[in-house]
Design an enzyme around this catalytic site. Structure first.
Site, PDB file in Angstrom:
ATOM      1  N   ASP A 146     131.302 100.310  24.458  1.00  0.00           N
ATOM      2  CA  ASP A 146     132.571 100.569  23.799  1.00  0.00           C
ATOM      3  C   ASP A 146     133.659 100.515  24.860  1.00  0.00           C
ATOM      4  O   ASP A 146     133.458 100.957  25.992  1.00  0.00           O
ATOM      5  CB  ASP A 146     132.532 101.937  23.117  1.00  0.00           C
ATOM      6  CG  ASP A 146     133.721 102.163  22.206  1.00  0.00           C
ATOM      7  OD1 ASP A 146     134.567 101.264  22.096  1.00  0.00           O
ATOM      8  OD2 ASP A 146     133.800 103.244  21.618  1.00  0.00           O
ATOM      9  N   ASP A 174     141.308  98.828  21.769  1.00  0.00           N
ATOM     10  CA  ASP A 174     142.065  98.993  20.531  1.00  0.00           C
ATOM     11  C   ASP A 174     142.775 100.339  20.543  1.00  0.00           C
ATOM     12  O   ASP A 174     142.463 101.213  21.342  1.00  0.00           O
ATOM     13  CB  ASP A 174     141.139  98.899  19.312  1.00  0.00           C
ATOM     14  CG  ASP A 174     140.085 100.001  19.306  1.00  0.00           C
ATOM     15  OD1 ASP A 174     139.572 100.336  20.390  1.00  0.00           O
ATOM     16  OD2 ASP A 174     139.761 100.526  18.234  1.00  0.00           O
ATOM     17  N   GLY A 226     137.931 103.484  13.386  1.00  0.00           N
ATOM     18  CA  GLY A 226     138.862 104.385  12.729  1.00  0.00           C
ATOM     19  C   GLY A 226     138.373 105.009  11.446  1.00  0.00           C
ATOM     20  O   GLY A 226     139.171 105.472  10.631  1.00  0.00           O
ATOM     21  N   ASP A 242     126.186 103.357  15.307  1.00  0.00           N
ATOM     22  CA  ASP A 242     125.920 104.292  16.399  1.00  0.00           C
ATOM     23  C   ASP A 242     126.520 105.632  16.021  1.00  0.00           C
ATOM     24  O   ASP A 242     127.466 105.703  15.232  1.00  0.00           O
ATOM     25  CB  ASP A 242     126.549 103.807  17.709  1.00  0.00           C
ATOM     26  CG  ASP A 242     128.037 104.148  17.781  1.00  0.00           C
ATOM     27  OD1 ASP A 242     128.386 105.144  18.445  1.00  0.00           O
ATOM     28  OD2 ASP A 242     128.846 103.435  17.148  1.00  0.00           O
ATOM     29  N   CYS A 275     106.519 112.679   8.576  1.00  0.00           N
ATOM     30  CA  CYS A 275     106.910 111.915   9.768  1.00  0.00           C
ATOM     31  C   CYS A 275     105.706 111.686  10.666  1.00  0.00           C
ATOM     32  O   CYS A 275     104.868 112.581  10.851  1.00  0.00           O
ATOM     33  CB  CYS A 275     108.003 112.685  10.522  1.00  0.00           C
ATOM     34  SG  CYS A 275     108.571 111.861  12.033  1.00  0.00           S
ATOM     35  N   CYS A 289     106.065 110.651  13.956  1.00  0.00           N
ATOM     36  CA  CYS A 289     106.517 110.553  15.341  1.00  0.00           C
ATOM     37  C   CYS A 289     105.647 111.433  16.239  1.00  0.00           C
ATOM     38  O   CYS A 289     104.894 112.300  15.773  1.00  0.00           O
ATOM     39  CB  CYS A 289     107.991 110.936  15.466  1.00  0.00           C
ATOM     40  SG  CYS A 289     108.351 112.711  15.439  1.00  0.00           S
ATOM     41  N   CYS A 348     106.075 115.288  15.618  1.00  0.00           N
ATOM     42  CA  CYS A 348     105.465 115.819  14.404  1.00  0.00           C
ATOM     43  C   CYS A 348     103.941 115.755  14.450  1.00  0.00           C
ATOM     44  O   CYS A 348     103.264 116.546  13.775  1.00  0.00           O
ATOM     45  CB  CYS A 348     105.999 115.081  13.184  1.00  0.00           C
ATOM     46  SG  CYS A 348     107.730 115.488  12.827  1.00  0.00           S
ATOM     47  N   HIS A 394     112.594 113.377  17.891  1.00  0.00           N
ATOM     48  CA  HIS A 394     112.358 113.319  16.451  1.00  0.00           C
ATOM     49  C   HIS A 394     113.551 112.721  15.703  1.00  0.00           C
ATOM     50  O   HIS A 394     113.379 111.851  14.838  1.00  0.00           O
ATOM     51  CB  HIS A 394     112.065 114.722  15.910  1.00  0.00           C
ATOM     52  CG  HIS A 394     112.039 114.783  14.415  1.00  0.00           C
ATOM     53  ND1 HIS A 394     110.931 114.424  13.667  1.00  0.00           N
ATOM     54  CD2 HIS A 394     113.004 115.124  13.515  1.00  0.00           C
ATOM     55  CE1 HIS A 394     111.209 114.543  12.385  1.00  0.00           C
ATOM     56  NE2 HIS A 394     112.456 114.971  12.253  1.00  0.00           N
TER      57      HIS A 394
END
Length: 374
Positions: free
Chosen positions: A95, A149, A218, A268, A306, A308, A311, A337
């Site tokens: 960014d 910007d 924005g 993001d 989940c 992952c 978990c 997680h």
């Protein structure tokens, strides 16, 4: 540019504007829709690069403003660019820092030439122009750079929003003129707050400049959700379907899926990692605060649905204990997680777009997360 960056739509939802695409960069192919973990300071908080790879992240975001102020561009260049500096060999989007200049810097003075501001770190004075920001991002060596910007807050008068929109258009032109690194794609950013005519003005101007991709900035700054979705519907009408669209700073599960339905590709947000450090985790039933007293004896995983690493191996009671004890591992496990949840949600969006069941995912997210976005 096509040798280094390419975007190809490979599937479209027959019921919505959602699509699946492959985006090629110098550091790998990214399938969209995608969620980009935020690594503002050249690190995703509480996560090592190899852990992000294990989670399946193909691209992360860093911030040119913060890295320009600390540690400085020179040391990053000496390390071989941002990829070498942070030990991450997959794609990076930087960014420009426009939002940070306007939200963090004090004593700023904005003109058509750029922004003079005082650092939020040490009070030192700086002047950023579209050309100087391009030089910083080129030195960082990200795969995708964003134009400089002028960001706006909400609410804002139409007069002030128009002034910022016209300046954003001017700066986009100057950024495009200054940008010269062939292995880095430069995305334009469309501003205009919640005013349709300003969004149209900015969108049409930037499309005429023919950027390889477009950020939508924005939004998610306090405006009603319906206004955000109205802007995205307008952007879907204005922006070419042949190029990626990036909704900047938006990452609530429902907002992401609603935006995917309106043709957005990239997202993001700091909230999944920030909330994790504060003990708030995403689950298939909504948000869960792991600090709650009733979890003291709960030996079930954060989310029974989940798969992952967290978990599979740890209980709610254990993670609550870590948070209450102030252990660093609490932040790491909850961050792991939450990032898994967001990356998996993007993967599920891609899968359901391909097989035609995306509307069911959208309805599920509305049911589970709808009350949290009101």
């Amino acid at each position: 540019m096509k040798d280094f960056f390419n975007y190809e739509v490979i599937a479209e939802c027959p019921h919505t504007r959602a699509r699946v695409a492959r985006m090629s960069t110098p550091h790998g192919i990214i399938e969209t829709p995608c969620f980009m973990p935020v690594g503002t300071q050249a690190t995703v908080k509480a996560m090592a690069p190899f852990e992000l790879e294990m989670l399946g992240a193909r691209i992360i975001l860093s911030n040119a403003y913060h890295l320009y102020l600390r540690p400085g561009v020179d040391i990053i260049e000496k390390a071989g660019g941002l990829h070498g500096f942070m030990g991450w060999d997959r794609a990076i989007l930087t960014d420009s820092g426009g939002f940070q200049v306007f939200s963090l810097a004090s004593l700023r003075n904005v003109s058509d030439d750029g922004v003079e501001f005082q650092s939020h770190l040490d009070g030192s004075r700086h002047f950023l122009t579209p050309a100087s920001v391009m030089a910083v991002e080129e030195s960082l060596g990200s795969d995708i750079a964003m134009c400089f910007d002028e960001c706006t807050s909400y609410p804002i008068s139409e007069e002030d929003a128009r002034r910022a929109t016209l300046r954003t258009i001017r700066w986009a032109m100057l950024c495009k003129q200054s940008h010269s690194r062939p292995d880095q794609a430069l995305f334009g950013i469309i501003q205009g707050s919640v005013f349709p005519e300003l969004r149209r003005l900015c969108g049409e101007a930037l499309v005429d400049m023919d950027f390889p991709g477009y950020g939508i900035g924005g939004l998610a700054v306090g405006e009603p959700k319906r206004m955000m979705y109205d802007v995205l519907e307008l952007m879907d009408q204005l922006l070419p379907r042949s190029k990626p669209r990036y909704l900047m700073g938006v990452g609530h599960p429902l907002d992401m899926v609603e935006a995917i339905a309106l043709g957005v590709d990239m997202f993001d947000c700091v909230l999944p990692t920030r909330n994790a450090r504060n003990g708030s985790v995403l689950t298939s039933r909504g948000m869960l605060n792991v600090r709650r007293q009733e979890l003291k004896d709960d030996l079930s995983p954060l989310d029974p649905k989940c798969n992952c690493y967290v978990c599979k191996n740890f209980s709610r009671a254990y993670i609550r204990h870590l948070h209450k004890a102030g252990e660093i591992l609490a932040s790491r496990l909850c961050t792991w997680h939450n990032l898994h949840f967001m990356l998996e949600l993007a993967r599920e969006a891609r899968r359901t777009i391909v097989d035609g069941s995306f509307p069911r995912l959208l309805e599920y997210c509305r049911k589970v997360f709808g009350d949290e976005t009101d």
